[in-house]
Design a protein around this motif. Structure first.
Motif, PDB file in Angstrom:
ATOM      1  N   ILE A 426       0.842  -1.205   0.000  1.00 15.04           N
ATOM      2  CA  ILE A 426       0.000   0.000   0.000  1.00 15.04           C
ATOM      3  C   ILE A 426       0.877   1.255   0.000  1.00 15.04           C
ATOM      4  O   ILE A 426       0.612   2.215  -0.730  1.00 15.04           O
ATOM      5  CB  ILE A 426      -0.953  -0.016   1.203  1.00 15.04           C
ATOM      6  N   HIS A 441       2.315  -7.352  -2.937  1.00 16.78           N
ATOM      7  CA  HIS A 441       0.994  -7.962  -2.798  1.00 16.78           C
ATOM      8  C   HIS A 441       0.993  -9.399  -3.307  1.00 16.78           C
ATOM      9  O   HIS A 441       0.331 -10.265  -2.717  1.00 16.78           O
ATOM     10  CB  HIS A 441      -0.053  -7.138  -3.550  1.00 16.78           C
ATOM     11  N   ASN A 463      -6.323  -5.829  -3.414  1.00 16.42           N
ATOM     12  CA  ASN A 463      -5.204  -4.875  -3.431  1.00 16.42           C
ATOM     13  C   ASN A 463      -4.480  -4.899  -4.773  1.00 16.42           C
ATOM     14  O   ASN A 463      -4.109  -3.853  -5.322  1.00 16.42           O
ATOM     15  CB  ASN A 463      -4.221  -5.218  -2.311  1.00 16.42           C
ATOM     16  N   GLN A 520      -8.737   4.163  -2.126  1.00 18.72           N
ATOM     17  CA  GLN A 520      -7.663   3.181  -2.046  1.00 18.72           C
ATOM     18  C   GLN A 520      -7.805   2.287  -0.822  1.00 18.72           C
ATOM     19  O   GLN A 520      -8.493   2.631   0.138  1.00 18.72           O
ATOM     20  CB  GLN A 520      -6.311   3.901  -2.000  1.00 18.72           C
ATOM     21  N   THR A 522      -6.821   0.596   2.709  1.00 19.14           N
ATOM     22  CA  THR A 522      -6.178   1.152   3.895  1.00 19.14           C
ATOM     23  C   THR A 522      -5.643   0.045   4.775  1.00 19.14           C
ATOM     24  O   THR A 522      -6.273  -1.002   4.913  1.00 19.14           O
ATOM     25  CB  THR A 522      -7.171   1.995   4.715  1.00 19.14           C
TER      26      THR A 522
END
Length: 529
Positions: A426, A441, A463, A520, A522
């Motif tokens: 992220i 990811h 993600n 997006q 979190t």
């Protein structure tokens, strides 16, 4: 059904584990192996007189009493190769006993006695109104005078924690098994692992009770993916623990009833039955207060705070956590203090109080490091990273996450690795490093698949879809979102289904020439019991 942050694919869970702490004074010297009493010259008298400590009461070599023996004694970076009768054992000291040797150690006032058999390795972590010991190997026997201590806990690795009000028990084990034998009183054994609910592993800490009168022995086989129980769904899990509670009531054992209440409250909480969970925890809290068990009271308050936090009831959560923190500090339980500080920091972050949240997590980190609690360090670092991320401090957040990841790797905690990799991804995405974010990811995805964590897999595919969407790779993003949706549908996760459906609709709109903003992912974290 709300699984709460404890089960999110990018969450962090603090669990207790202890290692040796600070180093000895520079004046203390490395000593040679030998059986001469004069070889043991650890300066101790002034300090020992002012605080509770442990003392070597007796040493046996092949069954014969001796004044000293070749035993490895380590505190911080200083190693001693001989142990002597009458020697003071300060907090943070690890003792590793070789073949043919038995070492018997008592705490001030004879409140606890630990018998270390050949092959045993034990760290005496803290000695105050309560005592905390870490057994990392071999056979150890403990005898605690009833009612003499506020708490007595033995940790056997990061997954098993035995707590007793006053009893006599033994822990033995090998590389893949740990056996508890109770010969007087009762032992509460907290096991940390996973409940497998359908296809979803849910990390949990549940209590077993063994006693000399009923079920005096139990053997566990903990692993990095230790399944405590398997259920088809949450309803089946709740029924099982309700039956456990009923059986405990029939036994007339108030301690077993309370342990069953805590287990039931945890399952009710995961099930989203918050009112029932609070009722179970409140009954446990009343019992602990009635018994004058401040350690149990603090633990129950932490559980209550987590349920309030699940419902975004921040004032109620803080009130519970603050009282738990007071109790842990009164008891001198630094591990409990660290876990509670992390929980307080989570609430403060949710309230937007980032400066004080950072301070809480940093205090938790410092305490965990002092205790040698690597798992606690990793979780605190992850929480620090989240506070930094929220404030747009991406470089600092990335550094915190990477340090946490290294610790999880060192501990063999693949769940922690996977969640931290998602957090790293992220941040990398926020920095515009899309290729790195995808790599992080995808590494997390491999770990979640190896763990069989379908929810973690689904959230990680989401993600990946988001990063591809930001790169304009809409076909790939749509595929990732659809794969995530299929898993959420399989799990019956309505929240995951709703958010992923929105992402699919958004990408389809972009493909059709109607762009819309995309929120997006979190990072999230889990509260610590």
């Amino acid at each position: 059904m709300k699984l709460s942050p404890k089960t999110l694919s990018i969450g962090l869970l603090a669990v207790a584990c202890v290692w040796p702490s600070s180093a000895f004074a520079a004046s203390q010297q490395r000593l040679s192996i030998g059986l001469v009493a004069a070889a043991c010259a650890w300066p101790s008298s002034a300090l020992a007189a002012s605080q509770r400590v442990h003392t070597v009461q007796r040493i046996l070599v092949d069954g014969k009493s001796v004044e000293s023996a070749g035993v490895t004694v380590r505190r911080g970076g200083v190693v001693q190769d001989t142990i002597c009768r009458g020697e003071t054992i300060f907090d943070g000291t690890t003792i590793a006993v070789p073949a043919h040797v038995v070492v018997i150690i008592v705490s001030t006032g004879g409140k606890s006695t630990a018998t270390l058999d050949p092959g045993a390795s034990v760290t005496f972590v803290s000695t105050g109104s309560g005592e905390l010991v870490n057994r990392s190997g071999g056979d150890v026997r403990f005898d605690i005078v009833h009612g003499s201590l506020d708490f007595f806990r033995v940790q056997s690795g990061p997954q098993i924690d035995a707590a007793v009000p006053g009893t006599k028990f033994e822990i033995s084990g090998s590389s893949n098994a740990v056996t508890f034998t109770c010969t007087r009183g009762e032992v509460n054994i907290t096991r940390t692992g996973y409940l497998l609910i359908g296809a979803t592993p849910v990390k949990a800490s549940l209590i077993d009770v063994i006693s000399a009168a009923n079920r005096p022995q139990v053997t566990y086989h903990p692993t990095s993916t230790w399944y405590l129980a398997t259920f088809a769904n949450f309803a089946e899990a709740a029924t099982f623990y309700q039956q456990q509670f009923a059986a405990a009531q029939q036994s007339g054992d108030a301690n077993a009833v309370n342990a069953a209440l805590v287990n039931l409250g945890i399952v009710q909480e995961y099930q989203g039955h918050y009112a029932g969970s609070l009722q179970s925890y409140d009954r446990a809290l009343a019992y602990y207060r009635e018994q004058g068990d401040r350690e149990g009271e603090a633990s129950a308050l932490n559980n209550t705070g987590i349920v309030h936090m699940d419902q975004s009831q921040y004032a109620g959560a803080l009130q519970s956590y603050q009282r738990a923190l007071e109790l842990y500090r009164e008891l001198g339980d630094s591990g409990g203090e660290a876990r509670t500080l992390n929980n307080i920091g989570i609430v403060q972050t949710a309230q937007g109080q980032y400066a004080v949240a950072l301070q809480s997590h940093q205090q938790a980190f410092a305490l965990s490091r002092e205790l040698g609690d690597r798992e606690g360090e990793a979780s605190a670092l992850g929480n620090i990273g989240i506070v930094q991320w929220v404030q747009g401090q991406y470089a600092g957040a990335l550094q915190s996450y990477q340090q946490a990841f290294a610790l999880f790797q060192e501990l063999g905690d693949r769940d922690g690795e996977a969640r931290t990799l998602n957090n790293i991804g992220i941040v990398q995405m926020n920095q515009g490093r899309y290729a790195d974010a995808l790599q992080s990811h995808r590494q997390a995805l491999v770990l979640f698949q190896a763990l069989g964590d379908r929810e973690g897999e689904a959230r990680t595919r989401g993600n990946i879809g988001y990063v591809l969407e930001q790169q304009g790779q809409y076909a790939g993003a749509l595929q990732s979102y659809q794969q995530a949706l299929a898993i959420f549908q399989e799990l019956g996760d309505r929240s995951g289904m709703a958010s992923t459906t929105q992402s699919i609709e958004r990408v389809q709109a972009i493909i059709n020439g109607v762009p819309s903003p995309s929120p997006q992912p979190t990072p999230s974290r889990a509260s610590a019991r």
